[in-house]
Design an enzyme around this catalytic site. Sequence first.
Site, mmCIF file in Angstrom:
data_model
loop_
_atom_site.group_PDB
_atom_site.id
_atom_site.type_symbol
_atom_site.label_atom_id
_atom_site.label_comp_id
_atom_site.label_asym_id
_atom_site.label_seq_id
_atom_site.Cartn_x
_atom_site.Cartn_y
_atom_site.Cartn_z
ATOM 1 N N SER A 128 47.457 45.791 45.404
ATOM 2 C CA SER A 128 46.751 46.088 44.154
ATOM 3 C C SER A 128 46.822 47.573 43.842
ATOM 4 C CB SER A 128 45.290 45.668 44.324
ATOM 5 O OG SER A 128 44.499 46.208 43.306
ATOM 6 N N TYR A 153 36.927 44.955 49.677
ATOM 7 C CA TYR A 153 38.109 44.276 49.108
ATOM 8 C C TYR A 153 39.291 45.247 49.048
ATOM 9 C CZ TYR A 153 41.346 43.124 45.376
ATOM 10 O OH TYR A 153 42.489 42.950 44.653
ATOM 11 N N LYS A 157 43.182 45.563 51.205
ATOM 12 C CA LYS A 157 44.544 45.751 50.678
ATOM 13 C C LYS A 157 45.224 46.924 51.387
ATOM 14 C CE LYS A 157 44.429 42.318 47.827
ATOM 15 N NZ LYS A 157 45.149 41.091 48.199
HETATM 16 C C1 UD1 Z 1 39.269 44.977 39.714
HETATM 17 C C2 UD1 Z 1 39.820 45.670 40.933
HETATM 18 C C3 UD1 Z 1 41.204 45.177 41.214
HETATM 19 C C4 UD1 Z 1 41.166 43.687 41.394
HETATM 20 C C5 UD1 Z 1 40.625 43.068 40.123
HETATM 21 C C6 UD1 Z 1 40.529 41.559 40.260
HETATM 22 C C7 UD1 Z 1 39.199 47.934 41.485
HETATM 23 C C8 UD1 Z 1 39.285 49.368 41.079
HETATM 24 N N1 UD1 Z 1 39.837 47.099 40.689
HETATM 25 O O1 UD1 Z 1 39.998 45.441 38.592
HETATM 26 O O2 UD1 Z 1 41.701 45.767 42.367
HETATM 27 O O3 UD1 Z 1 42.453 43.233 41.671
HETATM 28 O O4 UD1 Z 1 39.325 43.592 39.854
HETATM 29 O O5 UD1 Z 1 39.414 41.137 40.927
HETATM 30 O O6 UD1 Z 1 38.603 47.607 42.459
HETATM 31 N N2 UD1 Z 1 34.871 45.297 31.782
HETATM 32 C C9 UD1 Z 1 33.927 45.297 30.763
HETATM 33 N N3 UD1 Z 1 33.126 44.212 30.639
HETATM 34 C C10 UD1 Z 1 33.197 43.119 31.470
HETATM 35 C C11 UD1 Z 1 34.171 43.127 32.511
HETATM 36 C C12 UD1 Z 1 34.975 44.254 32.637
HETATM 37 O O7 UD1 Z 1 33.827 46.261 29.990
HETATM 38 O O8 UD1 Z 1 32.414 42.173 31.300
HETATM 39 C C13 UD1 Z 1 35.764 46.473 31.922
HETATM 40 C C14 UD1 Z 1 35.631 47.172 33.270
HETATM 41 O O9 UD1 Z 1 34.625 48.130 33.221
HETATM 42 C C15 UD1 Z 1 37.030 47.750 33.423
HETATM 43 C C16 UD1 Z 1 37.942 46.776 32.678
HETATM 44 O O10 UD1 Z 1 37.091 46.012 31.839
HETATM 45 O O11 UD1 Z 1 37.068 48.992 32.776
HETATM 46 C C17 UD1 Z 1 38.694 45.828 33.603
HETATM 47 O O12 UD1 Z 1 37.754 45.232 34.493
HETATM 48 P P1 UD1 Z 1 38.155 44.006 35.455
HETATM 49 O O13 UD1 Z 1 38.822 42.945 34.654
HETATM 50 O O14 UD1 Z 1 36.941 43.648 36.223
HETATM 51 O O15 UD1 Z 1 39.271 44.594 36.419
HETATM 52 P P2 UD1 Z 1 39.280 45.938 37.291
HETATM 53 O O16 UD1 Z 1 37.916 46.390 37.617
HETATM 54 O O17 UD1 Z 1 40.199 46.885 36.609
#
Ligand code: UD1
Length: 345
Positions: A128, A153, A157
């Site tokens: 990842s 997690y 990795k």
């Molecule tokens: C995270 C993990 C990644 C993992 C992935 C899948 C980290 C840094 N990243 O990715 O390694 O493979 O999850 O489990 O640990 N967001 C919102 N609202 C929501 C959900 C998300 O605004 O309801 C935003 C988050 O703040 C982020 C972006 O969307 O900025 C992506 O979030 P998400 O889909 O959870 O993935 P990551 O956090 O990037």
Amino acid sequence: MKKPGILVTGGTGYIGSHTTVELINAGYHVVIIDNLSNSNVAVLDGIEAITGVRPDFVEGDCTDMATLEGLFEKYTDIKGIINFAASKAVGESVQKPILYYRNNLNTLMNLLECMGRFGVDGIVFSSSCTVYGEPDVNPVTEQSPIKPATSPYGNTKQISEEIIEDVIHSGAPFKSIILRYFNPVGAHPSALIGELPNGVPQNLIPYLTQTAIGIRKELSVFGNDYPTPDGTCIRDFINVVDLAKAHVIAVERLVENKCLEPVEIFNLGTGNGVSVLELINTFEEATGVKVPHRFAPRREGDIIQVWADPRKANEVLGWKADTSLADTMSSAWKWQLALREKGIM
Ligand code: UD1
């Protein structure tokens, strides 16, 4: 020439099922092992409906050596492994670190041990972009510094990558390709397979599509005061089918002995950084469906911005993520509609 068998661990999961489809389409015999802890056996029907082939399926846990031994004794044509079997929820890993270390690391070590004993040529490992932490510079290349993990997690990795390096450099008779995914999103265009989150989704796209369809009232955008052009976080959203195709190329490289080094590492991303707000806009434009959203406080542990430099994968693997973000968003929406039609969600 007949293609060998490929073991896909976690093959009924989100990325595993899409990869299984692409492997079958490329002519491989696929054996799936999955403990169904975060997936459903009905995924096999979807794979069969798309490809016309039902993969062999073993319900079992890769942390159980006896199960793996039985599998390799039965399916003697397995020459490659693609390891998706892992727990992947960042928040849960903070609550249950032992579960994460045991599950993710024991699975990998058992597989590596079996490879030597059963003559398997190579293993593709799902890593990842989390290994880069908050990068000093974007886009990140495979040489960008590895930062201390911010969750168990993420640590699994990093440790897994180190285990692979150590085992292979100890003279093991097999090779490995480590793939560092950015943010995999979307679903198969047939809408017969896709992501099936348990309970309230933690990741952006499933929460977004569930909001668009009315299961959730509104999407919280975590943070709008980040030092980015629109104040929201930036990610590299990569289409899951594009991602799956990279695995076929990688495992082929291993079983056909074309690797240049015993351990090769590739970033799998599009190379485009897209903000959370831009993503919501792209979804709305692509589908014509509005996503009610509001700004909420920052989510603890979030990276501000990270996107890939995918040139190594482009040049060495001859692979490129070429599905547009709009098409990817349409596929995610079509999948959400299909889930409602099936009465699943
Ligand atoms: C995270 C993990 C990644 C993992 C992935 C899948 C980290 C840094 N990243 O990715 O390694 O493979 O999850 O489990 O640990 N967001 C919102 N609202 C929501 C959900 C998300 O605004 O309801 C935003 C988050 O703040 C982020 C972006 O969307 O900025 C992506 O979030 P998400 O889909 O959870 O993935 P990551 O956090 O990037």
